[in-house]
Design a protein around this motif. Structure first.
Motif, PDB file in Angstrom:
ATOM      1  N   ALA A  75     -24.456  16.185 -48.735  1.00 16.66           N
ATOM      2  CA  ALA A  75     -25.040  17.077 -49.730  1.00 16.66           C
ATOM      3  C   ALA A  75     -25.393  16.283 -50.975  1.00 16.66           C
ATOM      4  O   ALA A  75     -24.828  15.216 -51.237  1.00 16.66           O
ATOM      5  CB  ALA A  75     -24.055  18.187 -50.087  1.00 16.66           C
ATOM      6  N   ALA A  76     -26.307  16.829 -51.726  1.00 15.87           N
ATOM      7  CA  ALA A  76     -26.577  16.298 -53.055  1.00 15.87           C
ATOM      8  C   ALA A  76     -25.566  16.931 -54.004  1.00 15.87           C
ATOM      9  O   ALA A  76     -25.117  18.048 -53.782  1.00 15.87           O
ATOM     10  CB  ALA A  76     -27.998  16.655 -53.479  1.00 15.87           C
ATOM     11  N   THR A  77     -25.219  16.214 -55.032  1.00 14.28           N
ATOM     12  CA  THR A  77     -24.263  16.738 -55.996  1.00 14.28           C
ATOM     13  C   THR A  77     -24.845  16.659 -57.398  1.00 14.28           C
ATOM     14  O   THR A  77     -25.567  15.716 -57.725  1.00 14.28           O
ATOM     15  CB  THR A  77     -22.918  15.992 -55.921  1.00 14.28           C
ATOM     16  OG1 THR A  77     -22.031  16.543 -56.884  1.00 14.28           O
ATOM     17  CG2 THR A  77     -23.080  14.511 -56.160  1.00 14.28           C
ATOM     18  N   LEU A  78     -24.530  17.663 -58.184  1.00  9.52           N
ATOM     19  CA  LEU A  78     -25.001  17.687 -59.565  1.00  9.52           C
ATOM     20  C   LEU A  78     -23.897  17.327 -60.551  1.00  9.52           C
ATOM     21  O   LEU A  78     -24.151  17.214 -61.743  1.00  9.52           O
ATOM     22  CB  LEU A  78     -25.568  19.074 -59.897  1.00  9.52           C
ATOM     23  CG  LEU A  78     -26.740  19.528 -59.023  1.00  9.52           C
ATOM     24  CD1 LEU A  78     -27.195  20.922 -59.424  1.00  9.52           C
ATOM     25  CD2 LEU A  78     -27.893  18.535 -59.066  1.00  9.52           C
ATOM     26  N   ASN A  79     -22.650  17.157 -60.052  1.00  4.11           N
ATOM     27  CA  ASN A  79     -21.548  16.856 -60.963  1.00  4.11           C
ATOM     28  C   ASN A  79     -20.604  15.767 -60.451  1.00  4.11           C
ATOM     29  O   ASN A  79     -19.545  15.558 -61.020  1.00  4.11           O
ATOM     30  CB  ASN A  79     -20.741  18.114 -61.281  1.00  4.11           C
ATOM     31  CG  ASN A  79     -19.999  18.653 -60.081  1.00  4.11           C
ATOM     32  OD1 ASN A  79     -20.347  18.394 -58.935  1.00  4.11           O
ATOM     33  ND2 ASN A  79     -18.966  19.433 -60.341  1.00  4.11           N
ATOM     34  N   ALA A  80     -20.960  15.093 -59.384  1.00  5.01           N
ATOM     35  CA  ALA A  80     -20.117  14.030 -58.837  1.00  5.01           C
ATOM     36  C   ALA A  80     -20.985  12.785 -58.663  1.00  5.01           C
ATOM     37  O   ALA A  80     -22.121  12.747 -59.128  1.00  5.01           O
ATOM     38  CB  ALA A  80     -19.510  14.478 -57.505  1.00  5.01           C
ATOM     39  N   VAL A  81     -20.437  11.781 -57.992  1.00  6.53           N
ATOM     40  CA  VAL A  81     -21.195  10.566 -57.746  1.00  6.53           C
ATOM     41  C   VAL A  81     -21.287  10.334 -56.240  1.00  6.53           C
ATOM     42  O   VAL A  81     -20.555  10.927 -55.460  1.00  6.53           O
ATOM     43  CB  VAL A  81     -20.576   9.328 -58.445  1.00  6.53           C
ATOM     44  CG1 VAL A  81     -20.558   9.521 -59.955  1.00  6.53           C
ATOM     45  CG2 VAL A  81     -19.180   9.059 -57.936  1.00  6.53           C
ATOM     46  N   VAL A  82     -22.188   9.461 -55.848  1.00  6.14           N
ATOM     47  CA  VAL A  82     -22.360   9.124 -54.444  1.00  6.14           C
ATOM     48  C   VAL A  82     -21.033   8.619 -53.884  1.00  6.14           C
ATOM     49  O   VAL A  82     -20.365   7.790 -54.494  1.00  6.14           O
ATOM     50  CB  VAL A  82     -23.467   8.060 -54.262  1.00  6.14           C
ATOM     51  CG1 VAL A  82     -23.510   7.543 -52.838  1.00  6.14           C
ATOM     52  CG2 VAL A  82     -24.816   8.636 -54.666  1.00  6.14           C
ATOM     53  N   GLY A  83     -20.642   9.166 -52.740  1.00  3.88           N
ATOM     54  CA  GLY A  83     -19.388   8.796 -52.104  1.00  3.88           C
ATOM     55  C   GLY A  83     -18.254   9.755 -52.376  1.00  3.88           C
ATOM     56  O   GLY A  83     -17.234   9.713 -51.701  1.00  3.88           O
ATOM     57  N   ASP A  84     -18.399  10.637 -53.349  1.00  7.48           N
ATOM     58  CA  ASP A  84     -17.378  11.655 -53.593  1.00  7.48           C
ATOM     59  C   ASP A  84     -17.453  12.721 -52.507  1.00  7.48           C
ATOM     60  O   ASP A  84     -18.438  12.814 -51.773  1.00  7.48           O
ATOM     61  CB  ASP A  84     -17.575  12.314 -54.958  1.00  7.48           C
ATOM     62  CG  ASP A  84     -17.170  11.413 -56.117  1.00  7.48           C
ATOM     63  OD1 ASP A  84     -16.524  10.381 -55.869  1.00  7.48           O
ATOM     64  OD2 ASP A  84     -17.511  11.761 -57.258  1.00  7.48           O
ATOM     65  N   VAL A  85     -16.427  13.534 -52.424  1.00  2.91           N
ATOM     66  CA  VAL A  85     -16.379  14.630 -51.463  1.00  2.91           C
ATOM     67  C   VAL A  85     -16.348  15.934 -52.250  1.00  2.91           C
ATOM     68  O   VAL A  85     -15.614  16.060 -53.237  1.00  2.91           O
ATOM     69  CB  VAL A  85     -15.134  14.517 -50.554  1.00  2.91           C
ATOM     70  CG1 VAL A  85     -15.009  15.720 -49.642  1.00  2.91           C
ATOM     71  CG2 VAL A  85     -15.198  13.234 -49.732  1.00  2.91           C
ATOM     72  N   VAL A  86     -17.161  16.905 -51.813  1.00  2.00           N
ATOM     73  CA  VAL A  86     -17.208  18.206 -52.475  1.00  2.00           C
ATOM     74  C   VAL A  86     -16.884  19.293 -51.456  1.00  2.00           C
ATOM     75  O   VAL A  86     -17.332  19.250 -50.319  1.00  2.00           O
ATOM     76  CB  VAL A  86     -18.576  18.453 -53.149  1.00  2.00           C
ATOM     77  CG1 VAL A  86     -18.750  17.556 -54.368  1.00  2.00           C
ATOM     78  CG2 VAL A  86     -19.726  18.243 -52.199  1.00  2.00           C
ATOM     79  N   ILE A  87     -16.061  20.247 -51.884  1.00  3.70           N
ATOM     80  CA  ILE A  87     -15.606  21.328 -51.021  1.00  3.70           C
ATOM     81  C   ILE A  87     -15.922  22.642 -51.729  1.00  3.70           C
ATOM     82  O   ILE A  87     -15.419  22.894 -52.825  1.00  3.70           O
ATOM     83  CB  ILE A  87     -14.098  21.203 -50.727  1.00  3.70           C
ATOM     84  CG1 ILE A  87     -13.810  19.870 -50.037  1.00  3.70           C
ATOM     85  CG2 ILE A  87     -13.611  22.374 -49.903  1.00  3.70           C
ATOM     86  CD1 ILE A  87     -12.341  19.566 -49.840  1.00  3.70           C
ATOM     87  N   SER A  88     -16.754  23.449 -51.109  1.00  2.00           N
ATOM     88  CA  SER A  88     -17.224  24.696 -51.726  1.00  2.00           C
ATOM     89  C   SER A  88     -16.539  25.906 -51.113  1.00  2.00           C
ATOM     90  O   SER A  88     -16.188  25.914 -49.935  1.00  2.00           O
ATOM     91  CB  SER A  88     -18.735  24.842 -51.529  1.00  2.00           C
ATOM     92  OG  SER A  88     -19.409  23.725 -52.039  1.00  2.00           O
ATOM     93  N   ASN A  89     -16.402  26.958 -51.923  1.00  2.00           N
ATOM     94  CA  ASN A  89     -15.924  28.240 -51.413  1.00  2.00           C
ATOM     95  C   ASN A  89     -16.881  29.379 -51.777  1.00  2.00           C
ATOM     96  O   ASN A  89     -16.581  30.537 -51.534  1.00  2.00           O
ATOM     97  CB  ASN A  89     -14.499  28.534 -51.869  1.00  2.00           C
ATOM     98  CG  ASN A  89     -14.340  28.491 -53.368  1.00  2.00           C
ATOM     99  OD1 ASN A  89     -15.312  28.321 -54.100  1.00  2.00           O
ATOM    100  ND2 ASN A  89     -13.122  28.619 -53.834  1.00  2.00           N
ATOM    101  N   VAL A  90     -18.017  29.023 -52.322  1.00  2.17           N
ATOM    102  CA  VAL A  90     -19.114  29.955 -52.583  1.00  2.17           C
ATOM    103  C   VAL A  90     -20.394  29.252 -52.148  1.00  2.17           C
ATOM    104  O   VAL A  90     -20.600  28.086 -52.489  1.00  2.17           O
ATOM    105  CB  VAL A  90     -19.208  30.323 -54.081  1.00  2.17           C
ATOM    106  CG1 VAL A  90     -20.453  31.156 -54.362  1.00  2.17           C
ATOM    107  CG2 VAL A  90     -17.957  31.032 -54.558  1.00  2.17           C
ATOM    108  N   VAL A  91     -21.223  29.962 -51.384  1.00  2.88           N
ATOM    109  CA  VAL A  91     -22.508  29.400 -50.955  1.00  2.88           C
ATOM    110  C   VAL A  91     -23.590  30.444 -51.161  1.00  2.88           C
ATOM    111  O   VAL A  91     -23.489  31.562 -50.649  1.00  2.88           O
ATOM    112  CB  VAL A  91     -22.482  28.969 -49.469  1.00  2.88           C
ATOM    113  CG1 VAL A  91     -23.874  28.540 -49.013  1.00  2.88           C
ATOM    114  CG2 VAL A  91     -21.478  27.850 -49.237  1.00  2.88           C
ATOM    115  N   HIS A  92     -24.609  30.068 -51.915  1.00  2.29           N
ATOM    116  CA  HIS A  92     -25.801  30.924 -52.021  1.00  2.29           C
ATOM    117  C   HIS A  92     -26.833  30.378 -51.046  1.00  2.29           C
ATOM    118  O   HIS A  92     -27.157  29.186 -51.076  1.00  2.29           O
ATOM    119  CB  HIS A  92     -26.376  30.931 -53.432  1.00  2.29           C
ATOM    120  CG  HIS A  92     -27.640  31.726 -53.512  1.00  2.29           C
ATOM    121  ND1 HIS A  92     -27.645  33.093 -53.449  1.00  2.29           N
ATOM    122  CD2 HIS A  92     -28.932  31.338 -53.579  1.00  2.29           C
ATOM    123  CE1 HIS A  92     -28.901  33.519 -53.497  1.00  2.29           C
ATOM    124  NE2 HIS A  92     -29.698  32.468 -53.565  1.00  2.29           N
TER     125      HIS A  92
END
Length: 179
Positions: A4-21
């Motif tokens: 995924a692209a991220t707007l608040n992390a850097v390349v190589g970070d992991v993001v886990i969502s619990n809301v998806v639009h």
């Protein structure tokens, strides 16, 4: 697991969502993500894990521009990806045997099974040239993918071991009642 692209992390970070639009259905899905930062972080060497994120499923990456992404960011959406929305629409249709609605907020907290998404950050679209494809792939993409894969496999094995123990326990009670 996906990228995924991220707007608040850097390349190589992991993001886990619990809301998806989901831009396909215009639905916003709320769900308990069975993964958290604690599941991934022990095996992540170079990045960080951000959980409790909000993701938007877009219809295509070429449709994104800075003004469009700024709207997402101001609304609290920090993950941009392309698959979770259609998957969640399918989960809705499996859980409630009817066609998924359009333009609604959908609560999937009562699912009788695990649901989880883990994304590794492959690019930061608000920063020019910051993605896994710019230059060599590097260890950063592999590190986050490896940590996410271990978290997923650990979850599967833990649930399966629990199921087998419960099955053996029920079978033991059944057989002990026999003369």
């Amino acid at each position: 697991m996906g990228k995924a692209a991220t707007l608040n992390a850097v390349v190589g970070d992991v993001v886990i969502s619990n809301v998806v639009h989901d831009e396909h259905s215009q639905n916003t899905y709320l769900f308990h993500n069975c993964f958290s930062a604690a599941d991934v972080a022990p095996n992540l060497v170079y990045g960080v894990v951000l959980d409790n994120q909000k993701a938007v499923t877009v219809q295509g990456t070429f449709l994104q521009n800075t003004r469009y992404m700024d709207v997402f960011y101001r609304e609290g959406y920090t993950v941009i990806e392309m698959e979770a929305g259609p998957y969640l629409s399918a989960v809705f249709e499996m859980y409630r045997p009817t066609r998924h609605p359009v333009n609604e907020i959908i609560n999937l907290y009562e699912l009788p099974f695990d649901l989880g998404f883990i994304h590794y950050s492959s690019d930061t679209p608000l920063s020019k040239g910051r993605n896994l494809g710019a230059g060599s792939l590097s260890y950063y993409g592999m590190d986050s993918t490896y940590a996410a894969t271990l978290a997923i496999l650990r979850r599967i094995f833990t649930l399966e071991a629990r199921r087998l123990r419960a099955s053996a326990s029920r079978a033991g009670k059944h057989f002990s009642a026999c003369p």
